[in-house]
Design a protein around this motif. Structure first.
Motif, PDB file in Angstrom:
ATOM      1  N   PRO A  46      31.651  24.975  40.309  1.00 15.24           N
ATOM      2  CA  PRO A  46      32.585  25.459  39.057  1.00 15.24           C
ATOM      3  C   PRO A  46      32.083  25.577  37.693  1.00 15.24           C
ATOM      4  O   PRO A  46      32.746  26.211  36.957  1.00 15.24           O
ATOM      5  N   TRP A  47      30.898  24.996  37.473  1.00 13.99           N
ATOM      6  CA  TRP A  47      30.337  25.000  35.920  1.00 13.99           C
ATOM      7  C   TRP A  47      30.137  26.543  35.722  1.00 13.99           C
ATOM      8  O   TRP A  47      30.018  26.956  34.489  1.00 13.99           O
ATOM      9  N   HIS A  48      30.140  27.526  36.631  1.00 15.26           N
ATOM     10  CA  HIS A  48      29.683  29.167  36.229  1.00 15.26           C
ATOM     11  C   HIS A  48      30.653  29.379  35.512  1.00 15.26           C
ATOM     12  O   HIS A  48      30.510  30.260  34.647  1.00 15.26           O
ATOM     13  N   LEU A  49      32.019  28.907  35.322  1.00 21.47           N
ATOM     14  CA  LEU A  49      33.271  29.332  34.865  1.00 21.47           C
ATOM     15  C   LEU A  49      33.263  28.763  33.354  1.00 21.47           C
ATOM     16  O   LEU A  49      34.251  28.925  32.692  1.00 21.47           O
ATOM     17  N   ASN A  50      32.154  27.797  33.000  1.00 21.05           N
ATOM     18  CA  ASN A  50      32.382  27.045  31.718  1.00 21.05           C
ATOM     19  C   ASN A  50      31.219  27.614  30.804  1.00 21.05           C
ATOM     20  O   ASN A  50      29.801  27.176  31.269  1.00 21.05           O
ATOM     21  N   ALA A  89      19.884  23.133  17.797  1.00 21.00           N
ATOM     22  CA  ALA A  89      18.490  23.566  18.368  1.00 21.00           C
ATOM     23  C   ALA A  89      18.430  25.324  18.529  1.00 21.00           C
ATOM     24  O   ALA A  89      17.353  25.909  18.358  1.00 21.00           O
ATOM     25  N   ALA A  90      19.610  25.738  18.985  1.00 22.69           N
ATOM     26  CA  ALA A  90      19.564  27.159  19.337  1.00 22.69           C
ATOM     27  C   ALA A  90      21.238  27.679  19.324  1.00 22.69           C
ATOM     28  O   ALA A  90      22.064  26.632  19.967  1.00 22.69           O
ATOM     29  N   VAL A  91      21.688  28.813  19.276  1.00 25.45           N
ATOM     30  CA  VAL A  91      22.832  29.412  19.593  1.00 25.45           C
ATOM     31  C   VAL A  91      22.598  30.569  20.840  1.00 25.45           C
ATOM     32  O   VAL A  91      21.919  31.378  20.588  1.00 25.45           O
ATOM     33  N   LEU A  92      22.964  29.909  21.914  1.00 26.66           N
ATOM     34  CA  LEU A  92      22.832  30.677  23.057  1.00 26.66           C
ATOM     35  C   LEU A  92      23.960  31.906  23.325  1.00 26.66           C
ATOM     36  O   LEU A  92      25.184  31.496  22.850  1.00 26.66           O
ATOM     37  N   HIS A  93      23.626  33.083  23.666  1.00 26.14           N
ATOM     38  CA  HIS A  93      24.713  34.244  23.790  1.00 26.14           C
ATOM     39  C   HIS A  93      24.715  34.219  25.338  1.00 26.14           C
ATOM     40  O   HIS A  93      23.925  34.545  26.034  1.00 26.14           O
ATOM     41  N   LEU A  94      26.173  34.177  25.586  1.00 26.55           N
ATOM     42  CA  LEU A  94      26.426  34.303  27.018  1.00 26.55           C
ATOM     43  C   LEU A  94      27.582  35.467  27.144  1.00 26.55           C
ATOM     44  O   LEU A  94      28.319  35.567  26.377  1.00 26.55           O
ATOM     45  N   VAL A  95      27.555  36.125  28.078  1.00 26.32           N
ATOM     46  CA  VAL A  95      28.675  37.069  28.533  1.00 26.32           C
ATOM     47  C   VAL A  95      29.174  37.013  29.901  1.00 26.32           C
ATOM     48  O   VAL A  95      28.408  36.410  30.737  1.00 26.32           O
ATOM     49  N   LYS A  96      30.193  37.493  30.233  1.00 26.42           N
ATOM     50  CA  LYS A  96      31.021  37.415  31.859  1.00 26.42           C
ATOM     51  C   LYS A  96      30.017  38.392  32.604  1.00 26.42           C
ATOM     52  O   LYS A  96      29.867  39.607  31.934  1.00 26.42           O
ATOM     53  N   SER A 148      32.653  41.416  38.030  1.00 25.10           N
ATOM     54  CA  SER A 148      34.024  41.921  38.161  1.00 25.10           C
ATOM     55  C   SER A 148      34.901  41.085  39.212  1.00 25.10           C
ATOM     56  O   SER A 148      34.252  40.176  39.606  1.00 25.10           O
ATOM     57  N   GLY A 149      36.213  41.240  38.859  1.00 27.93           N
ATOM     58  CA  GLY A 149      37.113  40.677  39.760  1.00 27.93           C
ATOM     59  C   GLY A 149      37.643  39.213  39.341  1.00 27.93           C
ATOM     60  O   GLY A 149      37.632  39.026  37.931  1.00 27.93           O
ATOM     61  N   LYS A 150      37.920  38.525  40.347  1.00 30.56           N
ATOM     62  CA  LYS A 150      38.511  37.281  39.733  1.00 30.56           C
ATOM     63  C   LYS A 150      37.203  36.238  39.538  1.00 30.56           C
ATOM     64  O   LYS A 150      36.324  36.426  40.349  1.00 30.56           O
ATOM     65  N   ASN A 151      37.498  35.203  38.935  1.00 30.66           N
ATOM     66  CA  ASN A 151      36.561  34.143  38.677  1.00 30.66           C
ATOM     67  C   ASN A 151      35.149  34.781  38.308  1.00 30.66           C
ATOM     68  O   ASN A 151      34.056  34.526  39.021  1.00 30.66           O
ATOM     69  N   VAL A 152      34.988  35.449  37.420  1.00 29.96           N
ATOM     70  CA  VAL A 152      34.010  36.142  36.610  1.00 29.96           C
ATOM     71  C   VAL A 152      33.055  35.009  35.994  1.00 29.96           C
ATOM     72  O   VAL A 152      33.679  34.488  35.147  1.00 29.96           O
ATOM     73  N   PRO A 153      31.877  34.801  36.378  1.00 31.80           N
ATOM     74  CA  PRO A 153      30.996  33.658  35.781  1.00 31.80           C
ATOM     75  C   PRO A 153      30.070  34.106  34.456  1.00 31.80           C
ATOM     76  O   PRO A 153      30.100  35.277  34.210  1.00 31.80           O
ATOM     77  N   TRP A 154      29.861  32.966  33.810  1.00 28.49           N
ATOM     78  CA  TRP A 154      29.006  33.396  32.394  1.00 28.49           C
ATOM     79  C   TRP A 154      27.626  33.476  32.929  1.00 28.49           C
ATOM     80  O   TRP A 154      27.026  32.808  33.816  1.00 28.49           O
ATOM     81  N   GLU A 155      26.929  34.287  31.896  1.00 26.00           N
ATOM     82  CA  GLU A 155      25.444  34.502  32.184  1.00 26.00           C
ATOM     83  C   GLU A 155      24.994  34.371  30.783  1.00 26.00           C
ATOM     84  O   GLU A 155      25.333  34.872  29.824  1.00 26.00           O
ATOM     85  N   VAL A 156      23.769  33.568  30.736  1.00 26.76           N
ATOM     86  CA  VAL A 156      22.882  33.339  29.377  1.00 26.76           C
ATOM     87  C   VAL A 156      22.090  34.839  29.355  1.00 26.76           C
ATOM     88  O   VAL A 156      21.456  35.260  30.224  1.00 26.76           O
ATOM     89  N   VAL A 157      22.208  35.392  28.165  1.00 24.89           N
ATOM     90  CA  VAL A 157      21.460  36.723  27.874  1.00 24.89           C
ATOM     91  C   VAL A 157      20.642  36.815  26.830  1.00 24.89           C
ATOM     92  O   VAL A 157      19.816  37.574  26.546  1.00 24.89           O
ATOM     93  N   GLY A 158      20.513  35.744  25.826  1.00 26.54           N
ATOM     94  CA  GLY A 158      19.694  35.683  24.908  1.00 26.54           C
ATOM     95  C   GLY A 158      20.169  34.552  23.839  1.00 26.54           C
ATOM     96  O   GLY A 158      20.966  33.694  24.159  1.00 26.54           O
TER      97      GLY A 158
END
Length: 238
Positions: free
Chosen positions: A67-71, A118-125, A128-138
């Motif tokens: 479930p941590w993918h949703l946080n 130490a850093a500011v991480l950029h994440l985006v969803k 698509s659909g239900k329960n879209v996870p977060w992804e680190v992008v930079g």
């Protein structure tokens, strides 16, 4: 320790600390709308493709898997500790959310008890659909920038990396990571640095299949912690 084992240990620890379930400057990468298609970023962690996202969504729907993918905070810590291997950077100092976009500041406890960013991480969803996870992008870079190679470009080995740094008696190190590897696929040590917005550059040899997204990370430390600041960028191996 294998990467999968290390990630499991890290995410278990941060879930205990923060609670499970969904959370609900110069940038080193572009900031288009997260809803644009195709995916406008380099997917750095934890998923390498939409197919991987869909596989996780299916497993989560059936058994509540990971479930941590949703946080975004837990995803940021899993990236920092489990993927990059920066064990002491174990605090979420701030989270800024805007629709499917998040900025997560990660840091560590200084000897005086204060948390140092130490850093500011950029994440985006991602997906698509239900329960879209977060992804680190930079990362959003300030006093340590990673500007070369250009985010989203192609890099061949050895790759020349560069940026600017503000600081005193700094020591720059770098690693190259790719999903599916048990550790870095390229390393560099070390380059003395310092000054005010002083340019730096060096080359890193790495091994990765052509076309795969790689994460390049540069970091400095040694004053109060081994890693005190870091920046990342994402490119595809040529």
């Amino acid at each position: 320790m294998k990467l999968t084992t290390r990630l499991a240990a890290v995410t278990a620890a941060v879930l205990l600390a923060a609670g499970c379930g969904a959370a609900g400057p110069s940038a080193s990468h572009p900031s288009p709308s997260p809803s644009s298609a195709p995916f406008a970023y380099q997917p750095l962690f934890p998923f390498g493709s939409v197919a991987e996202v869909q596989a996780w969504q299916a497993s989560y729907a059936v058994g509540g898997h990971e479930p941590w993918h949703l946080n975004p905070g837990l995803t940021a810590l899993a990236f920092t500790q489990g993927y990059l291997g920066f064990d002491r950077i174990d605090k979420v100092a701030a989270v800024s959310l805007r629709a499917g976009d998040a900025r997560v500041t990660v840091g560590f406890h200084r000897p005086d008890g204060h948390v140092s960013a130490a850093a500011v991480l950029h994440l985006v969803k991602y997906g698509s659909g239900k329960n879209v996870p977060w992804e680190v992008v930079g990362t959003d870079d300030t006093t340590l920038t990673l500007d070369i190679p250009v985010y989203g470009g192609t890099a061949t080995s050895p790759v020349r990396i560069g940026g600017k740094i503000t600081g005193v008696d700094e020591s720059l190190r770098a690693e190259v990571h790719r999903l599916g590897s048990s550790g870095p696929v390229g390393t560099y040590c070390c380059r003395p640095a310092g000054g005010r917005a002083t340019p730096w550059s060096f080359s890193v040899t790495f091994h990765a299949p052509p076309g795969q997204v790689i994460t390049i990370v540069v970091h400095t430390g040694g004053h109060v912690a081994a890693v005190e600041r870091f920046a990342v960028t994402g490119v595809r191996a040529g």
